[in-house]
Design an enzyme around this catalytic site. Sequence first.
Site, PDB file in Angstrom:
ATOM      1  CB  ALA A  17      -0.921  -0.014   1.221  1.00 39.40           C
ATOM      2  CB  VAL A  82      15.541  -4.758  -0.433  1.00 37.53           C
ATOM      3  CG1 VAL A  82      16.588  -3.927   0.302  1.00 37.53           C
ATOM      4  CG2 VAL A  82      14.952  -3.957  -1.583  1.00 37.53           C
ATOM      5  CB  CYS A 165      -5.016  -2.823  11.869  1.00 38.17           C
ATOM      6  SG  CYS A 165      -6.764  -2.440  12.118  1.00 38.17           S
ATOM      7  CG  ASP A 302       2.185  -1.404   8.284  1.00 43.69           C
ATOM      8  OD1 ASP A 302       1.468  -0.420   8.572  1.00 43.69           O
ATOM      9  OD2 ASP A 302       1.716  -2.477   7.878  1.00 43.69           O
ATOM     10  CB  CYS A 345      -8.527   1.807  14.206  1.00 48.38           C
ATOM     11  SG  CYS A 345      -8.717   0.058  14.596  1.00 48.38           S
TER      12      CYS A 345
END
Length: 409
Positions: A17, A82, A165, A302, A345
């Site tokens: 995302a 990576v 989340c 994240d 959330c």
Amino acid sequence: MPVDDSVWDVVIVGGGAAGLAAAASLLKRKPSLSIAIVEPSDRHYYQPAWTLVGGGCFNPADTCRSTASLIPAKAKWIRSKVTGFLPQQNQVVVENHQHLSYRSLVVAPGLELNWGAIAGLEETLGKHGVTSNYHYDLAPYTWECVQSLKHGRALFTQPAMPIKCAGAPQKAMYLSCHHWEKQDCLGDIDVQFHNAGGVLFGVSEFVPPLMEYVKRYGANLNFTSTLIAVEGPAKTATFRDTAEDGSTIERTECFDMLHVVPPQRAPGFVRDSELANESGWVAVDEATLQHPDYANVFSLGDVCGASNAKTAAAVRKQAPMVAENLLAHLADRPMAARYAGYGACPLTVEQGKVVMAEFGYGGKLQPTFPLNPAVARTSMWWLKRYAMPRIYFSMMLKGHEWLAKPGKP
């Protein structure tokens, strides 16, 4: 030797995302940029819907698309892993010791689910009633377990923060309980929520409405209780409970269903790099998301070390902001965009109602709509269930920045 002789304007590590949204926002502002996206997986997932899959409210296949179909047309997808960073040389190291050179770097590979941190868990996932909505292949099994359970004990766990989340562990419990309530068997099920933290939710304004549902469903809350081991065939789970004085005791509980949320951390190639902070996440300035030591390095999503909640909604605000600041840096202009820590959330407290928790740094409320955010609403369920997947695939990943205008100082 390099993968090719190019020096990319921007190398983006991660095609999830955050990486795709950043690429789309950059190309929206400057289509002439040369951008390479390094992503090993050929599948892309809309992870926020996995909780709904586990509650029987969403088709799992609709959460998955091919990575190739989502890469912006003007960006190059480099399907590779990576292995390290050479920020002083402005290079990313990929498999087979090949290098990618860049003018600017965006680090957005997401985080790592550390299933192995819980003894015995990996061997029993997907059987013996042990499941997790944090994995595409397991969320449907959650729904199977929920449907088959008519009586007994259901355990739901939440590890230490940070996790992506933070409301998802309890959302799994609420949706399960609502199904059991509708089937008139909730009274025959002992529901236990084990949270490694000390509070139900980190933003206090949302605790009262959540507690109403905890009481309605008869769920038992266990705080500072961390899952450390699972015996699938025996159907037992071991927890470490921590007292106020820091002392700990271990206890073993039996279960008929166990929904596990694993501990989470940054990927190893980030943790072991010069870009990491002392906790292993990418070090950033919280307002600009620029690395404090390497001015041409930015991070979002994240893996980003800012103190915001790790949610897809955070990425929706971060991507255009990072795009503006990165382009300002490349043009040697002052960086004007600022990130206030926004995250959201959508707390699915029952099938058909959601408490839309939107907040920024320090738990400051940042509601999008002029409504009391601490009320469970059918309209917010519609937004979560039907609108958000479309906003994600058709807007956020395409550079259409609905309600995501970058903030200014």
